[in-house]
Design a protein around this motif. Structure first.
Motif, PDB file in Angstrom:
ATOM      1  N   SER A   1      16.538  81.002  58.768  1.00 23.53           N
ATOM      2  CA  SER A   1      17.092  79.989  57.874  1.00 23.53           C
ATOM      3  C   SER A   1      17.568  80.615  56.571  1.00 23.53           C
ATOM      4  O   SER A   1      18.554  80.153  55.989  1.00 23.53           O
ATOM      5  CB  SER A   1      16.074  78.885  57.609  1.00 23.53           C
ATOM      6  OG  SER A   1      14.972  79.382  56.899  1.00 23.53           O
TER       7      SER A   1
ATOM      8  N   SER B   1      20.900  81.974  57.458  1.00 21.00           N
ATOM      9  CA  SER B   1      21.887  80.896  57.580  1.00 21.00           C
ATOM     10  C   SER B   1      22.366  80.449  56.210  1.00 21.00           C
ATOM     11  O   SER B   1      23.570  80.247  56.000  1.00 21.00           O
ATOM     12  CB  SER B   1      21.282  79.698  58.317  1.00 21.00           C
ATOM     13  OG  SER B   1      20.955  80.028  59.623  1.00 21.00           O
TER      14      SER B   1
ATOM     15  N   VAL C   1      26.229  80.773  54.878  1.00 22.73           N
ATOM     16  CA  VAL C   1      26.994  79.633  54.372  1.00 22.73           C
ATOM     17  C   VAL C   1      27.468  79.907  52.949  1.00 22.73           C
ATOM     18  O   VAL C   1      28.624  79.649  52.603  1.00 22.73           O
ATOM     19  CB  VAL C   1      26.139  78.346  54.435  1.00 22.73           C
ATOM     20  CG1 VAL C   1      26.761  77.230  53.637  1.00 22.73           C
ATOM     21  CG2 VAL C   1      25.951  77.917  55.871  1.00 22.73           C
TER      22      VAL C   1
ATOM     23  N   THR D   1      24.576  73.496  49.383  1.00 22.82           N
ATOM     24  CA  THR D   1      24.885  73.487  50.819  1.00 22.82           C
ATOM     25  C   THR D   1      24.017  74.482  51.580  1.00 22.82           C
ATOM     26  O   THR D   1      23.543  74.186  52.685  1.00 22.82           O
ATOM     27  CB  THR D   1      26.372  73.818  51.027  1.00 22.82           C
ATOM     28  OG1 THR D   1      27.165  72.943  50.226  1.00 22.82           O
ATOM     29  CG2 THR D   1      26.768  73.658  52.480  1.00 22.82           C
TER      30      THR D   1
ATOM     31  N   VAL E   1      21.430  73.592  54.610  1.00 23.37           N
ATOM     32  CA  VAL E   1      21.444  74.237  55.936  1.00 23.37           C
ATOM     33  C   VAL E   1      20.056  74.761  56.279  1.00 23.37           C
ATOM     34  O   VAL E   1      19.592  74.623  57.421  1.00 23.37           O
ATOM     35  CB  VAL E   1      22.503  75.364  55.965  1.00 23.37           C
ATOM     36  CG1 VAL E   1      22.337  76.255  57.177  1.00 23.37           C
ATOM     37  CG2 VAL E   1      23.892  74.765  55.947  1.00 23.37           C
TER      38      VAL E   1
ATOM     39  N   SER F   1      17.701  73.486  59.430  1.00 17.04           N
ATOM     40  CA  SER F   1      17.108  74.358  60.454  1.00 17.04           C
ATOM     41  C   SER F   1      15.610  74.120  60.576  1.00 17.04           C
ATOM     42  O   SER F   1      15.050  74.158  61.677  1.00 17.04           O
ATOM     43  CB  SER F   1      17.409  75.822  60.139  1.00 17.04           C
ATOM     44  OG  SER F   1      16.810  76.198  58.929  1.00 17.04           O
TER      45      SER F   1
END
Length: 155
Positions: free
Chosen positions: A41, A44, A48, A65, A69, A73
């Motif tokens: 995560s 991720s 992003v 954001t 995300v 997750s």
């Protein structure tokens, strides 16, 4: 100048790893839920944020954001555990493996290269690191209060 940059990089990495360590501590010790989703995560969120910054999006919008995300997750791991009755460790491993493919899809290539102009624009913005430090400090103080009410001795 190089010494100041080293101090800045150390503060940056310490803030990031501090939040990750608190997340692992919370899941393993407090909640008693061995979760390995945090490994992917973070990646991720970084993917992003890198894609959004390389596409000239707002810095603060990209942070929000990226956090969303990461939260999504974690929610997927929780749903795998609760709705499909998958053991907690296995649900975390499944999410971690799935997020690897999703991270590649988000970036579109194995590595997103940001220009030096983009990096220098965000390099000396201390606001996110101050916020990260405050979050780490408040969580540290909150979870190390023992045998008394949560409001006594918080500060």
């Amino acid at each position: 100048m190089i010494g100041m940059l080293s101090v800045y990089n150390a503060l940056e990495l310490g803030s990031i790893y501090g939040i990750a360590a608190i997340g692992v501590y919370l899941t393993f010790r407090i909640i008693d839920f061995p979760d390995l989703t945090v490994n992917s995560s973070f990646t991720s969120g970084a993917a992003v944020m890198a894609v959004m910054l390389s596409n000239s999006c707002n810095f603060y919008l990209s942070i929000i954001t990226a956090g969303a995300v990461g939260a999504a997750s974690g929610a997927v791991t929780a749903m795998l555990n609760t709705m499909l009755n998958i053991q907690s460790l296995l649900a975390g491993i499944i999410s971690m493996i799935g997020l690897y493919s999703i991270n590649m899809r988000i970036m579109g290539k194995p590595n997103v290269v940001m220009s030096s102009q983009e990096v220098s624009h965000y390099l000396y913005n201390f606001t996110p690191y101050i916020i990260a430090f405050l979050v780490c400090y408040l969580l540290y103080r909150f979870f190390h209060i023992r045998n008394r009410a949560w409001y006594e001795g918080f500060w």
